[in-house]
Design an enzyme around this catalytic site. Structure first.
Site, PDB file in Angstrom:
ATOM      1  N   GLY A 299     -23.674 -19.237 -86.712  1.00  0.00           N
ATOM      2  CA  GLY A 299     -23.883 -19.151 -85.275  1.00  0.00           C
ATOM      3  C   GLY A 299     -23.081 -20.194 -84.530  1.00  0.00           C
ATOM      4  O   GLY A 299     -22.831 -21.288 -85.030  1.00  0.00           O
ATOM      5  N   CYS A 300     -22.640 -19.852 -83.320  1.00  0.00           N
ATOM      6  CA  CYS A 300     -21.905 -20.753 -82.439  1.00  0.00           C
ATOM      7  C   CYS A 300     -20.672 -21.294 -83.180  1.00  0.00           C
ATOM      8  O   CYS A 300     -19.902 -20.525 -83.730  1.00  0.00           O
ATOM      9  CB  CYS A 300     -22.826 -21.854 -81.947  1.00  0.00           C
ATOM     10  SG  CYS A 300     -22.235 -22.676 -80.447  1.00  0.00           S
ATOM     11  N   SER A 301     -20.477 -22.611 -83.257  1.00  0.00           N
ATOM     12  CA  SER A 301     -19.301 -23.125 -83.970  1.00  0.00           C
ATOM     13  C   SER A 301     -19.390 -22.859 -85.462  1.00  0.00           C
ATOM     14  O   SER A 301     -18.362 -22.801 -86.151  1.00  0.00           O
ATOM     15  CB  SER A 301     -19.133 -24.619 -83.714  1.00  0.00           C
ATOM     16  OG  SER A 301     -20.235 -25.350 -84.192  1.00  0.00           O
TER      17      SER A 301
END
Length: 572
Positions: A299-301
């Site tokens: 998730g995300c980075s």
């Protein structure tokens, strides 16, 4: 917990969890980026004195109307800062609010008339809004009737408590106003309580294997790659909203990476080093479970890191990764995706990369401070009022506790993320060489499950949707969850308000190819009441192989179990 709604705990929580810290190109912005935007305002002020005089005169006319009681300026009924009846009935307070609104109105009118291109005008609007929000009378004791009443009702104790809170923030919180009461939370006791053990460790990460809770498990294990800027226990906050618990309770062999919080001596850690650690995690998981396939989520980075890992594995024809889940992750960014994206330019990106190159690590508190000033009303002034003026403690909430547990970021990794953003590495297939290969995610053929959040302003869902067009995969499911960034993920079946959107006719075993036009996808969706977790779990189980007896113990002879979950690195 109290359900107050006027700047109380519930409102603070609802607003703050929409703004959890995340790694993105905005983290590269620094003082000169904001100073440059202010310089534009000053330049335009000096360039046309007649225009400035005209707006000054208009503001003066508003002030005269306020002083004579003839002004019809009134706060937006939805602006919670001015909900107290005193703003309507006390003539001094009413005049104070109107004066502030006159300044706000005058600034907006002036910026609209500036002869700027669209990007510069967006910069001017963004900076002027931050300045005007800071000038709100509600941010001071003298201008906040609710805080004044609290002081009188408490016999002055609220003021004493507020001064104590301010002192503690100055001494123990690096001068930043606290967003969460950390005292009720302790890792391993009431946060991150799922049973498991560290089964592999190198200098960058620990690999945690979680204990099965079912007699049988699916043969293909699951690895989660968390963001590098936050701690991994977002996946296991509490039993009722633990992604880890949801997986093991549904027969998934669950592994999670826990990154070490980098210190000055780790500034050379870049994307290549993080990808090497991810590959070592895959090696250990395959050895422990005996599976030659691993399902992976990020998730995300952590999702960007996963995309880079998949690209590297595809280049080497390494087929160990099976099904892939990407959550609230943008691989095809555009400047207008970002709330303060107008502040960014080629020059600011180059400056950000130069700053990163000169540093060993970027401190977590520095990242958190910069992020807070991108949304000061939600992340600063709300808490100034609650903690200092009202004398209340910040709310005790597990998501905010996790968000406040910030980690440093190695300068090399920051530089690599900025390069990925600047070059659109995941869009321009094969043009950027990173991690000893030409990045090309069009070669990735894995089945994919991609998640966005309806109100996510950090990784806007339309930007997340663009990822559906970047991969070479034939089977891609895009799910749109309610709420914002982290809350879109932490949306368990126990949430009575949960709902999500998916393409009509899609089932966990069969998906239509998402159309390139996001609005066409949206028009073809159906709203589903309840959490997306059960749908995702059925999708994952169909790609997790046959059921086999659960192992009697964690780890293996080569990778014996070590410290109990959540491990040692998460405590640093």
């Amino acid at each position: 917990m109290s359900e107050e709604t006027n700047n109380g705990p519930r409102t603070l929580i609802d607003e703050a969890v929409q703004s959890t810290t995340a790694l993105g190109p905005m983290m590269g912005l620094a003082q000169e980026d904001f100073v440059g935007a202010i310089g534009v305002l000053l330049r335009e002020t000096a360039s046309d004195p007649a225009r400035t005089m005209r707006h000054t005169q208009a503001f003066s006319e508003d002030v005269i109307k306020i002083m004579t009681g003839k002004s019809d300026l009134a706060p937006n009924p939805k602006d919670k800062r001015f909900m107290d009846p005193a703003w309507h009935f006390n003539p001094f307070m009413k005049a104070s609010a109107q004066y502030y609104l006159a300044v706000q109105k005058g600034m907006k009118s002036w910026v609209e008339e500036l002869e700027l291109d669209d990007i510069e005008k967006d910069r001017a609007n963004f900076i002027s809004t931050i300045i005007i929000d800071a000038l709100a009378p509600t941010n001071t004791l003298a201008g906040n009737p609710t805080a004044q009443k609290r002081m009188i009702d408490s016999g002055g104790l609220s003021l004493v408590k507020g001064l104590k809170n301010a002192y503690n923030d100055m001494v123990y919180n690096d001068g930043m106003v606290s967003q969460v009461d950390k005292k009720p939370f302790k890792l391993g006791e009431n946060v991150a309580t799922s049973k498991g053990n560290v089964v592999y460790r190198n200098e960058m990460m620990e690999l945690i294997q979680y204990a099965p809770t079912t007699d049988e498990v699916y043969a293909i294990p699951q690895l989660t790659i968390p963001p590098q800027i936050n701690k991994m226990y977002i996946n296991d906050l509490s039993p009722e909203k633990s992604v880890v618990k949801w997986q093991v309770d549904n027969g998934i062999q669950t592994f999670v990476i826990s990154w070490l919080n980098p210190q000055k001596e780790h500034g050379h850690w870049g994307m290549a080093e993080y990808i090497t650690s991810c590959r070592e995690a895959l090696d250990a998981i395959c050895e422990i479970t005996g599976s030659d396939k691993v399902n992976v989520s990020g998730g995300c980075s952590g999702g960007q890191t996963l995309a880079m890992l998949l690209s590297k594995l595809a280049a080497e024809e390494d087929e160990r990764v099976n099904a892939v889940t990407l959550m609230v992750c943008v691989l095809h960014p555009k400047q207008n995706d970002l709330e303060a994206g107008s502040l960014m330019s080629k020059n600011s990106l180059q400056l950000a990369k130069q700053r990163a190159a000169k540093q060993d690590v970027i401190p977590g508190n520095s990242l958190a401070r910069g992020f807070a000033w991108l949304r000061p009303n939600d992340l600063i002034w709300n808490y100034v009022i609650n903690n200092y003026l009202m004398g209340d403690d910040p709310p005790a909430f597990d998501v905010l506790f996790w968000n406040a547990d910030a980690t440093n970021l190695s300068a090399s990794l920051m530089g690599d993320f900025l390069t990925i953003f600047e070059t659109l590495a995941f869009v321009n297939h094969g043009e950027l060489n990173m991690v000893d290969h030409n990045v090309d995610i069009s070669k990735i053929k894995n089945d994919m499950f991609i998640l966005g959040g309806v109100t996510d302003h950090i990784t806007p869902w339309r930007a997340c949707y663009r990822s559906t067009q970047l991969f070479g995969s034939k089977n891609i499911e895009f799910i749109l969850s309610q709420s914002g960034h982290m809350q879109a993920i932490l949306n368990p079946p126990t949430n009575p308000k949960a709902k999500y959107f998916k393409l009509k006719g899609n089932t966990p075993d069969k998906q239509k190819k998402p159309p390139a036009d996001v609005d066409k996808w949206l028009s073809g969706t159906e709203e589903v009441k309840g959490s997306w977790w059960p749908y995702w779990m059925e999708w994952l189980q169909l790609r997790a192989g046959d059921k086999i007896p659960a192992a009697a113990s964690l780890g293996s002879k080569k990778h014996p179990p070590m410290e109990s979950a959540p491990g040692l690195y998460v405590l640093d």
